[in-house]
Design a protein around this motif. Structure first.
Motif, short mmCIF file in Angstrom:
data_model
loop_
_atom_site.label_atom_id
_atom_site.label_comp_id
_atom_site.label_asym_id
_atom_site.label_seq_id
_atom_site.Cartn_x
_atom_site.Cartn_y
_atom_site.Cartn_z
N MET A 106 -10.79 -0.77 1.97
CA MET A 106 -10.51 0.64 1.91
C MET A 106 -11.49 1.35 2.83
O MET A 106 -12.67 1.02 2.87
CB MET A 106 -10.68 1.14 0.47
CG MET A 106 -10.32 2.58 0.31
SD MET A 106 -10.51 3.20 -1.38
CE MET A 106 -9.46 2.12 -2.29
N LEU A 107 -10.97 2.30 3.55
CA LEU A 107 -11.79 3.07 4.48
C LEU A 107 -11.60 4.55 4.19
O LEU A 107 -10.47 5.02 4.08
CB LEU A 107 -11.37 2.77 5.92
CG LEU A 107 -11.95 3.67 6.99
CD1 LEU A 107 -13.43 3.35 7.18
CD2 LEU A 107 -11.20 3.50 8.29
N PHE A 108 -12.69 5.24 4.03
CA PHE A 108 -12.66 6.69 3.92
C PHE A 108 -13.23 7.25 5.22
O PHE A 108 -14.37 6.97 5.57
CB PHE A 108 -13.49 7.18 2.73
CG PHE A 108 -12.85 6.93 1.42
CD1 PHE A 108 -11.95 7.82 0.88
CD2 PHE A 108 -13.14 5.77 0.70
CE1 PHE A 108 -11.35 7.58 -0.35
CE2 PHE A 108 -12.56 5.52 -0.52
CZ PHE A 108 -11.65 6.43 -1.05
N LEU A 109 -12.42 8.01 5.92
CA LEU A 109 -12.87 8.63 7.16
C LEU A 109 -13.20 10.09 6.85
O LEU A 109 -12.33 10.85 6.45
CB LEU A 109 -11.78 8.53 8.22
CG LEU A 109 -12.10 9.03 9.61
CD1 LEU A 109 -13.32 8.30 10.16
CD2 LEU A 109 -10.91 8.82 10.52
N ALA A 122 -2.02 4.07 14.09
CA ALA A 122 -0.64 3.84 13.69
C ALA A 122 0.22 3.36 14.86
O ALA A 122 1.15 2.59 14.68
CB ALA A 122 -0.04 5.11 13.08
N ALA A 123 -0.11 3.81 16.05
CA ALA A 123 0.65 3.40 17.24
C ALA A 123 0.43 1.93 17.57
O ALA A 123 1.21 1.33 18.31
CB ALA A 123 0.26 4.27 18.43
N LEU A 124 -0.60 1.33 17.00
CA LEU A 124 -0.91 -0.07 17.29
C LEU A 124 -0.21 -1.06 16.37
O LEU A 124 -0.28 -2.26 16.60
CB LEU A 124 -2.43 -0.28 17.19
CG LEU A 124 -3.29 0.56 18.12
CD1 LEU A 124 -4.76 0.34 17.82
CD2 LEU A 124 -2.97 0.24 19.58
N PRO A 134 0.93 -4.13 3.84
CA PRO A 134 1.09 -2.88 4.58
C PRO A 134 -0.22 -2.07 4.57
O PRO A 134 -1.09 -2.29 3.73
CB PRO A 134 2.18 -2.14 3.80
CG PRO A 134 2.07 -2.68 2.42
CD PRO A 134 1.64 -4.11 2.57
N ILE A 135 -0.31 -1.17 5.50
CA ILE A 135 -1.45 -0.26 5.59
C ILE A 135 -0.95 1.12 5.18
O ILE A 135 0.07 1.60 5.68
CB ILE A 135 -2.01 -0.21 7.02
CG1 ILE A 135 -2.47 -1.59 7.46
CG2 ILE A 135 -3.13 0.82 7.13
CD1 ILE A 135 -2.72 -1.71 8.95
#
Length: 75
Positions: free
Chosen positions: A1-4, A20-22, A61-62
């Motif tokens: 999990m990443l919080f930006l 997301a484009a990747l 999934p992300i």
């Protein structure tokens, strides 16, 4: 999990959208979008269904949640 986290207008959403484009494996939900807000409010099952919708995957999934801090029950 990443919080930006960071101050306003520094590119947090842009970083996420560029990521997301990747991949075709990312589902983006934004609290400010009324349709997405209904999904968040409906709960974890609705979020899971949305993330997995129409996808046959061999990998997890992300999920990217933007502006979710505005939802008082986000935790």
């Amino acid at each position: 999990m990443l919080f930006l986290d960071g101050p306003r207008q520094v590119g947090k959403t842009t970083i996420g959208m560029n990521a997301a484009a990747l991949t075709d494996n990312l589902c983006y939900l934004n609290w400010d979008n009324q349709d997405h807000r209904r999904i968040f409010i409906a709960g974890p099952d609705a979020i899971s269904k949305t993330v997995l919708q129409n996808k046959i995957q061999n990998r997890l999934p992300i999920l990217m949640c933007d502006e979710l801090h505005k939802y008082s029950k986000w935790k």
